[in-house]
Design an enzyme around this catalytic site. Structure first.
Site, mmCIF file in Angstrom:
data_model
loop_
_atom_site.group_PDB
_atom_site.id
_atom_site.type_symbol
_atom_site.label_atom_id
_atom_site.label_comp_id
_atom_site.label_asym_id
_atom_site.label_seq_id
_atom_site.Cartn_x
_atom_site.Cartn_y
_atom_site.Cartn_z
ATOM 1 N N ARG A 155 0.819 -1.209 0.000
ATOM 2 C CA ARG A 155 0.000 0.000 0.000
ATOM 3 C C ARG A 155 0.859 1.268 0.000
ATOM 4 O O ARG A 155 0.542 2.240 -0.679
ATOM 5 C CB ARG A 155 -0.927 -0.020 1.218
ATOM 6 N N HIS A 159 -4.879 3.813 8.133
ATOM 7 C CA HIS A 159 -4.601 2.986 9.316
ATOM 8 C C HIS A 159 -3.371 3.538 10.015
ATOM 9 O O HIS A 159 -2.422 3.961 9.360
ATOM 10 C CB HIS A 159 -4.334 1.547 8.849
#
Ligand code: ADP
Length: 649
Positions: free
Chosen positions: A479, A588
């Site tokens: 990511r 996150h």
């Protein structure tokens, strides 16, 4: 009502706009109406022309239709009709707002925190209906709604859990199963946290489901690179040797199924976080994940048989819930709490951990009306308050990776993700780790930052292009790698490209419960019969987009391409073709409280804080610099469950 946001100004402005829209194009009148709308102007004595009126307002997923019934003086009924709001988000405002309007005969209603778009869309629709009924929305917007002052609360249970997201509810269920009485406090007006609005993919090796997948789905080069990587420690080396043995045995077996083991999962998690994660926490995650999956299944949670590679997940081991988003986990665990009468105190914000002789013995909190809530723990307190993706100050304080994480950078997170648990625990001496590791996804909605509207179904069958129509990254990468690459593109803006393989028909849904037809009709995705036409619609040069398609399709044949991508299944070669825009978004926070493998919270001297446990995104140490896609749900269930067990001992 402190958790609510006032929307009156907006409401009044929209009353004007939507009143006109609704008048110009009234929705079909519902049948049967108690009394037909009078053709004549409203009688002077009444506030409204009695009858039922249907109008719409704009929510997160497009129009929300409501039918409002009026007597001469009052709103008597509100029925919500067609809408495409997100499950887990719309439920509470759709239940609560009509009640408040009817009870108080007011449009002075607060949006439900965490459900602002759905709340506002509903209020707009009711406001438009008021206009249709000849009422005065401005007058109704000034009518007060009453809120009762609750009494102070003082209660005791064996275990107090702070936070009713995935980790908190798993911990509550687990502690209760192990014999404890439990109370859960949740600051938002609803349960679910980030978990309920997540893509909800759950990573675990799972021979039963993975045997349905062909061997070719998992590339050997990935396995060999992990085995041959430089060993960081003896512990790492032992894992690499174990993987070598497992892979040799697999090859010897000659089975034509996908290879996967907890060891491969662990080494991918470790390498995917730049070897910063703590191996004992990682192997705990990967060796307990299948058991945790079966545990939540045992409570009624359903997964499909399909295992896929989720964005940044690096391997096809993500399990897909049957219910949309994270609703399945939250409904399953909440149902247990309800059946076993475990109190889940909503709109109750924990403010501090009560300490006595160095031990956590309870929680101080504030209730919905500002009342004092004191909860005593016979055994332990479990922190499960999630991350700090919505706390811009904390993002900026700890960020070392990104150019900025100020308020201009959107987030996928719910508004309650403000790092409270970290702050509360630090106040009693807890240590933190990895706080600078903040994950951004390249997959945010350009307007809201949410994952809603994302048209990818899985990693294999889609690619990305920038505003020039050029591919720019291996779309099966980590990511952080993909987001960094996106930041280097014009306006940090990209298009996800898929074809009929992802949407065999227009009513197929994405991970956010939205059909592709709906996204196209709302202008949130584009559809075309040819690549050239798609290019024209999204404003990129057709020859570049065609080149990108060709490069991707060549990769499908070769199982690799110029970016080093290895995960492919189908070519992009079958109309209709689709494109959807995406931007970077904060997702996150990998850092958090330092914990032991038993989920005990450590202080800054490396000592366990007695009576205090933590699980989920509030903790650090597992994911290193970069969390693999699909590892959060596994983390929450594994660690929530184990924290619950240990909190009772
Ligand atoms: P995880 O994935 O770790 O379970 P979630 O974001 O799903 O994290 O859930 C965390 C929950 O904790 C959210 O519902 C959030 O509103 C709640 N929470 C955060 N801070 C507090 C607090 N101070 N008091 C009570 N609940 C809190």
């Amino acid at each position: 009502m402190k958790q609510f946001t006032k929307v009156i100004t907006l409401l009044l402005a929209l009353a004007m706009v939507f009143g006109l829209v609704a008048c110009a194009a009234p929705a079909p009148a519902p049948a049967p109406a108690p009394e037909p709308p009078a053709a004549e102007p409203a009688p002077a004595a009444g506030k409204f022309t009695p009858g039922s009126y249907t109008a719409t307002g704009k929510g997160m997923g497009g129009d929300i239709e409501v039918t409002v019934t009026f007597s001469a003086d009052a709103i008597t009924d509100i029925v919500i009709g067609a809408h495409n709001e997100t499950p887990g988000i719309f439920d509470l405002p759709f239940e609560r707002i009509p009640q408040v309007i009817i009870e108080n005969q007011t449009l002075n209603v607060d949006a439900v925190s965490g459900s602002t778009y759905s709340s506002n869309g509903l209020l707009e629709a009711v406001t438009a209906a008021v206009v249709l009924a000849g009422g005065n929305p401005a007058e109704m917007a000034s009518a007060a709604s009453t809120g009762a002052q609750a009494a102070d609360v003082d209660q005791t249970a064996d275990v107090i859990v702070i936070g009713a997201g995935g980790a908190g509810l798993a911990a509550a269920v687990s502690a209760h199963e192990n014999g404890a009485s439990v109370i859960v406090v949740e600051k938002m007006p609803k349960v679910g946290g980030n978990t309920i609005i997540s893509g909800a993919a759950f990573n675990t090796s799972d021979a039963e489901r993975q045997k349905l997948m062909e061997k070719s789905a998992g590339p050997e080069a990935t396995v060999m690179a992990l085995i041959n990587a430089e060993s960081k420690s003896d512990e790492h080396k032992a894992l690499q040797q174990k993987l070598q043995e497992e892979y040799d045995a697999y090859k010897k077996s000659g089975e034509n199924v996908l290879f996967d083991t907890p060891t491969l999962h662990a080494l991918q998690t470790y390498a995917g976080g730049d070897y910063v994660g703590e191996l004992p926490l990682i192997t705990k995650l990967t060796t307990n994940s299948l058991d945790a999956l079966h545990w939540v299944e045992g409570h009624g949670m359903e997964f499909t048989d399909v295992v896929f590679t989720v964005l940044g997940g690096l391997w096809p081991r993500a399990h897909k819930p049957v219910k949309p988003l994270g609703t399945g986990y939250i409904e399953t665990l909440s149902a247990y709490c309800q059946n076993k009468s475990i109190p889940v105190m909503l709109e109750t914000e924990a403010t501090s951990i009560i300490m006595k002789d160095g031990r956590a013995v309870g929680v101080e909190a504030v209730g919905a009306s500002g009342n004092k809530v004191t909860l005593h723990a016979n055994k332990s307190v479990i922190l499960a308050t999630g991350g700090f993706g919505k706390n811009v100050e904390m993002r900026q304080k700890y960020n070392k990776t990104w150019a900025t994480l100020d308020a201009s950078i959107l987030s996928t997170n719910h508004p309650g993700a403000t790092g409270d648990g970290i702050i509360m625990a630090q106040a009693i001496g807890a240590d933190v780790t990895g706080m600078e590791h903040i994950q951004l996804l390249p997959m945010g909605d350009p307007v809201t930052g949410s994952l809603a509207g994302n048209i990818e179904q899985g990693v294999e069958d889609r690619f990305f292009v920038n505003k020039n129509g050029d591919r720019f990254v291996a779309e099966d990468a980590r990511r952080d790698v993909m987001t960094n690459a996106l930041y280097k593109q014009p306006d940090a803006y990209m298009w996800v490209i898929v074809d009929k393989h992802s949407y065999p028909s227009g009513d197929v849904k994405n991970n956010f419960n939205e059909t592709i037809d709906q996204l196209v009709s709302e202008g949130r995705a584009f559809q075309a019969d040819t690549i050239a036409e798609l290019a024209a619609q999204i404003g990129v040069p057709a020859e570049n987009l065609q080149k990108a398609v060709d490069s991707f399709n060549a990769g499908v044949d070769k199982k690799t391409d110029e970016f080093g991508r290895t995960l492919f299944t189908n070519k992009i070669d079958t109309a209709p073709y689709y494109a959807g825009a995406r931007v970077p978004t904060v997702h996150h926070t990998m850092g958090g409280l330092k914990v032991t493998v038993n989920n005990e919270v450590l202080d800054t001297n490396g000592k366990v804080i007695a009576g205090l446990f933590a699980a989920g995104e509030v903790t650090g140490g597992t994911h290193g610099t970069n969390r693999l896609g699909g590892n959060a749900l596994a983390d929450i269930m594994v660690n929530g469950r184990i924290a619950g067990i240990n909190a009772v001992k």
